[in-house]
Design an enzyme around this catalytic site. Sequence first.
Site, PDB file in Angstrom:
ATOM      1  N   LYS A 114       3.262  12.919   0.617  1.00  0.00           N
ATOM      2  CA  LYS A 114       2.217  11.992   1.045  1.00  0.00           C
ATOM      3  C   LYS A 114       0.893  12.728   1.290  1.00  0.00           C
ATOM      4  CE  LYS A 114       4.117   7.957   0.783  1.00  0.00           C
ATOM      5  NZ  LYS A 114       3.587   6.941  -0.167  1.00  0.00           N
ATOM      6  N   ILE A 160       8.442   3.478 -12.040  1.00  0.00           N
ATOM      7  CA  ILE A 160       7.131   4.146 -11.982  1.00  0.00           C
ATOM      8  C   ILE A 160       7.186   5.507 -12.690  1.00  0.00           C
ATOM      9  CG2 ILE A 160       6.066   3.026  -9.979  1.00  0.00           C
ATOM     10  CD1 ILE A 160       7.623   6.167  -9.204  1.00  0.00           C
ATOM     11  N   TYR A 187       8.993  14.020   2.095  1.00  0.00           N
ATOM     12  CA  TYR A 187       8.236  12.765   2.225  1.00  0.00           C
ATOM     13  C   TYR A 187       6.816  13.070   2.703  1.00  0.00           C
ATOM     14  CZ  TYR A 187       7.048   8.308   4.638  1.00  0.00           C
ATOM     15  OH  TYR A 187       6.449   7.169   5.097  1.00  0.00           O
ATOM     16  N   ILE A 195       7.195   1.098  11.003  1.00  0.00           N
ATOM     17  CA  ILE A 195       6.941  -0.342  10.878  1.00  0.00           C
ATOM     18  C   ILE A 195       8.180  -1.115  11.291  1.00  0.00           C
ATOM     19  CG2 ILE A 195       6.291  -2.232   9.324  1.00  0.00           C
ATOM     20  CD1 ILE A 195       4.060  -0.132   9.869  1.00  0.00           C
ATOM     21  N   ASP A 242       9.922  -3.730  -9.296  1.00  0.00           N
ATOM     22  CA  ASP A 242      10.841  -2.745  -8.730  1.00  0.00           C
ATOM     23  C   ASP A 242      11.885  -2.440  -9.798  1.00  0.00           C
ATOM     24  OD1 ASP A 242      11.410  -2.333  -5.248  1.00  0.00           O
ATOM     25  OD2 ASP A 242      12.380  -1.169  -6.846  1.00  0.00           O
ATOM     26  N   GLY A 260      10.957  -3.120  -1.208  1.00  0.00           N
ATOM     27  CA  GLY A 260      11.125  -2.306   0.005  1.00  0.00           C
ATOM     28  C   GLY A 260      10.687  -3.077   1.237  1.00  0.00           C
ATOM     29  N   GLY A 316       7.545  -0.858  -6.191  1.00  0.00           N
ATOM     30  CA  GLY A 316       8.483  -0.730  -5.076  1.00  0.00           C
ATOM     31  C   GLY A 316       8.446  -1.956  -4.172  1.00  0.00           C
ATOM     32  N   LEU A 370       7.964  -3.325   2.962  1.00  0.00           N
ATOM     33  CA  LEU A 370       6.641  -3.956   3.055  1.00  0.00           C
ATOM     34  C   LEU A 370       6.332  -4.892   1.893  1.00  0.00           C
ATOM     35  CD1 LEU A 370       4.482  -0.887   4.189  1.00  0.00           C
ATOM     36  CD2 LEU A 370       5.893  -2.444   5.569  1.00  0.00           C
TER      37      LEU A 370
HETATM   38  C1  VAH Z   1      10.725   6.482   8.100  1.00  0.00           C
HETATM   39  N1  VAH Z   1      10.348   4.119   8.636  1.00  0.00           N
HETATM   40  O1  VAH Z   1      11.368   6.525   9.142  1.00  0.00           O
HETATM   41  C2  VAH Z   1       9.899   5.228   7.804  1.00  0.00           C
HETATM   42  C3  VAH Z   1       8.433   5.489   8.064  1.00  0.00           C
HETATM   43  C4  VAH Z   1       6.665   6.561   9.459  1.00  0.00           C
HETATM   44  C5  VAH Z   1       8.134   6.348   9.268  1.00  0.00           C
HETATM   45  O2  VAH Z   1       7.871   6.013   6.940  1.00  0.00           O
HETATM   46  O3  VAH Z   1      10.730   7.381   7.279  1.00  0.00           O
END
Ligand code: VAH
Length: 358
Positions: free
Chosen positions: A183, A91, A179, A209, A72, A49, A46, A51
Amino acid sequence: MSGQPVRNLLRSCVPRASFVRKYNGVSGVAPGVKDKNEHPNVLITGSLGQLGTGLAKVMRQRYGRNNVIMSDILKPSKEILESGPYVFADILDFKKLQELIVNYNIDWIIHFSALLSAIGENNVPLAMRVNIEGLHNVLELAKQYRLKIFVPSTIGAFGPDSPRDPTPDLCIQRPRTIYGVSKVHAELMGEYYYHKFGMDFRSLRFPGIISADTNPGGGTTDYAVKIFHDALKTGHFKCYLREDTRLPMMFIDDCLRSVVEFMETPDSKLKMRTYNVTAMSFTPGEIVEEVRKHVPELKVTYEIDGRQDIADTWPKRFDDSNARADWGWKHTLDLPGMCKAMFDFLAPSEKPEQRIKM
Ligand code: VAH
């Protein structure tokens, strides 16, 4: 990310003796078998993206241009292609990943592939495949080939039942997005593989970020990037979160440095496999006030949308004291410093009054 920020970042990274000596092939170690002082070969999934591009630049300057393989499923820009090795990698294709790991003699995987918060809520089936099935593939390969693996986690791994101000490393985690759920699964699976198989799994929970020349990809915290572009292009910022919505945030230079420093930390120093890291915490109202010091005429309207429901379940402030105590994490930029860095990058020469282009 080009120019000053990356050089600043590298200067602030403390070179670890273990990676200072470039492998010169005369260590008496059989070809293909690395001696302990050699730079790692790193695969970034990835990598196109928010980062990945910046991390590839930082790691290539530190470990060698050809030691860091960007991957990617998208076609890269000419600049990316010219910057170092780039390969197609889905992936979800276990065999293809396995082939890359063997052919490039990979030592570390930086697993960035994921659908983030709001994007994931709009395509839950795909988020489950990428964020969960994709994770299983890289974990299994990291175990099989004894790789060191980094999987980012997030403030989104907490939910409304977690303590929110501040949120510690260890507390209840009942996130309300796919998400966040994926995680938490990544954190738990990585720690299982560490305890069961001795795999070197590492994870940092990142806040929102803020980056100058890469686009964020999740949607919820990204208002804090959009404000700079709107201020410079139109002078009018439309914010989709309430003015008082407090969220943890970090400038991308600090984020990329945290990955490098964390990955280079001797395993003996880590008391946990997953750590919170943060730099600041602010509301839209507070960043608007700071941005107006650079673009005084900035007009702001609040048009709240569904992302408010996500933000309302996330931490307001992050407690990252364990990262600071165990492996020396420290941020460098706070809200004023981040705003200056963003404007210095996006509109380097103009005085504040000249920054709005109407
Ligand atoms: C989001 N910028 O808004 C991302 C990030 C912690 C937030 O993972 O989903």
